[in-house]
Design an enzyme around this catalytic site. Structure first.
Site: not given
Length: 754
Positions: A160, A312-313, A342, A344, A357, A391, A546
């Protein structure tokens, strides 16, 4: 109480802190609270006795010492105000920085008492971190033992043990291994008449294999009087000559000996080889400057003078077209230190705005849920301001609901004070501690009089996407309205220092107000860098910019952030759900300065000096970096697997930054040894703009098939590099430590070229 630089005084200080003293703590409303504070050395906690006036407070409260990042003299607040009392003398204050970025201010009765707490707490915190690292290593060893114990009898036979060695990437002569196995058997256990090692014996067996000849040689080099122990003066010479710690006193080196100690056979006040090795593996000898784990930069300059960690997103957990939108995306980004998120926002059912999105198959989440989560996690990792990049695709009715959510949920966190006519620069991160800013369009005089607001480039792209997916009639209407949108006064009023304006040319932007800024698609920004780099740099000295990924990145791959940082773009937005090279560089960029999400830009990106990254750098700024890759420890198999062939590791060093600093070197590979490979190869890298450079170390496996898998990596800014003998603790692709994998290197930095 004696001279605080005397080693004997440290023991006296520790004794006093264990018994405790009275201190005043500065409360959130500026009130001073007197409490009895003391160190619980058994549990490594800072405790205090609560107020006797309230029954519920009589039990001792505590703070884990491992959660304290640093102890400093002075105070640290956004503007110190103490209610009802005169301000105590500044030299009586000290503060502790608690993970994650919480600051607690104290004041002592005397300067001497303050100094005792600062010195004593610093010692206990370092000791706590050292113990924690040893605990992690012991836990790893026990995990290896458990995995190798295939029959679960609490011991390992020779078969082992040899299987375990293969899992650990160790290739050794079988006779030698058997001799070490026999030597480790001090309990002489037998399982079914076969010799076996229990857990304690296994640890001895393991350490007999895990020799560090390169450290033994270094230890002997600096122990001139006695090769078995290192005296304080010898450690002092080593740290001055090799580690470049020339400003530290001899007393500091004695404290290192006290902290890392030796073994039971070593006389107190001296460092054994085991203690020296422990010290070299500690945070004190990490390649990353440990002082940069706390906020150390000037945080009083305008926001435009900082790189700002941006996503982002933020709501997406997978790709841009299909997949899940979730509040978890915001939680993860904020815990990573991200400071620009972000939103949206689109019209939703039941008059409730939603985030997703637009015109894709991603799922939808309520704006109100997102705002609640941001409020909860905004300042968990960093206390510096959060910018919400809005946004806005909503009609007037749901814009009113959107503004209502921002105001009612965020409350005082939302910074709504209008920009004063007297102001000429953006406020600083220090001034905006604990505040949330909204980035978006703002009504001007012309829009108030009836003209609709011109869309930003990113919002226009979203609207065009929506138009293509609509019917022909709706498309024509969309085309008509692509450039404009009706913005409500209620949303407009929430925008102040981050007003979004559509970019046309740098000549136009030179006439903007300081609080006006633009967003750039990565292709547009790259084109401007190619043709007008110096103008882009000048723009970014005054205004925020940005940069966001192009629409073709439907798989959520990331743009290369380095070229945009090179011209001073502050908000380079990355998909935080994608662990690629760009995200790894982003993590390295924002790890310094306490991972607070704000990094002060180099002086040439802030001052009136002209800078163009497309031109050769100023020779006065150049540095010569010499790195010797000495050895590796516990290099894992691909994917940290336990099965498979023993790896043939080699190391690659890359530099990212100024275009002329794209450098790459690599070592030869070591055959069949991931356990303790020895390279001893030296490389010299000439770096033109060190303030922009990020150094990346990658360990790969040489393979006949050509698939040279990554085994571990590490990255840090050049400015955080420490000279001397250093360990690099390797990370996986998600920037998590691979315990206990490391590289042992020597770093030297010189000015200019030869």
């Amino acid at each position: 109480m004696g001279d605080l630089t005397d080693e004997k005084s440290l023991n006296s200080i520790k004794s006093i802190l264990v018994n405790g003293t009275d201190l005043y703590k500065l409360g959130p409303k500026g009130k001073l609270y007197c409490r009895h504070y003391y160190i619980d050395i058994q549990n490594l906690t800072l405790k205090y006795q609560g107020s006797k006036k309230k029954v519920r407070c009589r039990q001792p409260r505590f703070l884990d010492l491992c959660d304290i990042e640093a102890v400093c003299k002075g105070w640290k607040t956004g503007g110190l105000k103490i209610s009802g009392k005169r301000l105590p003398k500044e030299d009586l204050f000290f503060y502790v920085i608690v993970r994650p970025n919480e600051t607690i201010n104290f004041t002592a009765a005397t300067v001497e008492l303050r100094d005792m707490w600062v010195r004593g707490l610093t010692h206990f915190i370092a000791m706590c971190k050292n113990i924690h690292k040893e605990w992690e290593y012991d836990r790893w060893l026990k995990d290896q033992f458990r995995k190798a114990d295939v029959n679960g009898n609490g011991s390992l036979n020779f078969s082992e043990c040899t299987s375990l060695l293969k899992q650990l990437n160790i290739c050794m002569d079988k006779k030698h291994v058997k001799a070490l196995f026999d030597a480790a058997q001090f309990h002489h256990n037998k399982i079914q008449e076969e010799s076996a090692l229990d857990q304690e014996e296994f640890v001895r067996f393991y350490h007999s294999i895990h020799k560090r000849p390169e450290i033994e040689q270094l230890f002997k080099q600096y122990t001139m009087k006695n090769a078995t122990i290192m005296e304080p003066e010898e450690l002092y010479i080593f740290l001055k000559e090799q580690q470049k710690m020339s400003q530290v006193t001899l007393s500091y080196f004695r404290r290192i000996i006290d902290m890392y100690g030796g073994d039971q056979e070593t006389e107190k006040g001296y460092l054994s080889f085991a203690g020296f090795q422990k010290f070299l593996l500690s945070e004190d000898c990490n390649i990353f400057n440990k002082d940069h784990h706390t906020v150390y930069q000037d945080m009083s300059q305008p926001l435009s003078h900082y790189f700002i960690a941006s996503s982002h997103n933020t709501y997406l957990l997978q790709g841009q077209l299909i997949g899940e939108s979730s509040v978890e995306g915001y939680i993860f980004a904020l815990k990573c230190g991200c400071r620009c998120l972000e939103l949206d926002v689109w019209n939703g059912p039941n008059e409730e705005p939603i985030i997703y999105h637009g015109r894709t198959f991603t799922s939808k989440i309520l704006l109100s849920d997102v705002v609640e989560v941001i409020k909860k996690y905004a300042f968990v990792t960093s206390r510096y301001p959060v910018i919400l990049s809005l946004e806005n695709h909503c009609g007037e009715t749901q814009q009113l609901k959107m503004a209502e959510h921002f105001v009612n949920i965020f409350g005082d966190m939302l910074y709504t004070t209008p920009v004063s006519e007297d102001e000429t620069d953006l406020p600083s991160p220090e001034k905006l501690i604990g505040k949330i800013l909204l980035k978006g369009k703002k009504l001007s005089e012309s829009t108030i009089n009836g003209e609709e607001e011109l869309l930003e480039e990113e919002e226009e792209a979203e609207n065009q996407w929506e138009s293509r997916e609509s019917s022909l009639k709706e498309s024509r209407q969309g085309s008509k309205n692509t450039q404009y949108r009706k913005l409500t006064q209620e949303v407009s009023d929430l925008v102040n220092y981050v007003k979004a304006v559509r970019f046309q040319a740098f000549e136009n932007a030179s006439q903007w107000k300081f609080y006006e800024m633009s967003s750039f698609r990565e292709t547009k920004a790259a084109s401007l860098i190619e043709t007008q780099a110096s103008s882009f740099v000048s723009y970014n000295k005054k205004h925020l910019s940005r940069v966001y990924p192009k629409g073709l990145r439907t798989d959520s791959s990331n743009l290369d952030p380095v070229q945009f940082w090179n011209v001073g773009c502050q908000l380079v937005a990355l998909n935080y759900q994608t662990y690629d090279k760009a995200f790894f560089l982003n993590e390295a960029k924002f790890t310094p300065n306490g991972k607070c999400g704000y990094i002060l830009k180099p002086e040439f990106l802030r001052s009136a000096k002209r800078f163009d990254p497309n031109e050769p750098p100023n020779r006065k700024c150049m540095k010569k970096l010499t790195i010797k890759i000495i050895s590796g420890q516990h290099i894992p198999k691909p994917g940290q697997a336990t099965e498979g062939e023993i790896v043939d590791p080699y190391v690659i060093i890359k530099v990212y930054g100024h275009p002329l600093d794209k450098l790459k070197v690599k070592t030869s590979f070591v055959k069949n040894n991931g356990f303790n490979p020895q390279w001893n190869e030296t490389f010299t890298l000439h770096i033109g703009v060190p303030d922009l450079a990020i150094i990346v170390f990658t360990v790969k496996d040489e393979s006949m098939s050509g698939k040279n898998y990554k085994l571990g990596k590490y990255a840090l800014p050049f400015s955080s590099l420490m000279e001397g003998y250093r360990h690099i603790h390797l990370l996986d692709k998600s920037f998590q430590p691979i315990i206990p994998a490391s590289l042992f290197v020597h770093v030297a930095i010189e000015d200019g070229f030869e």
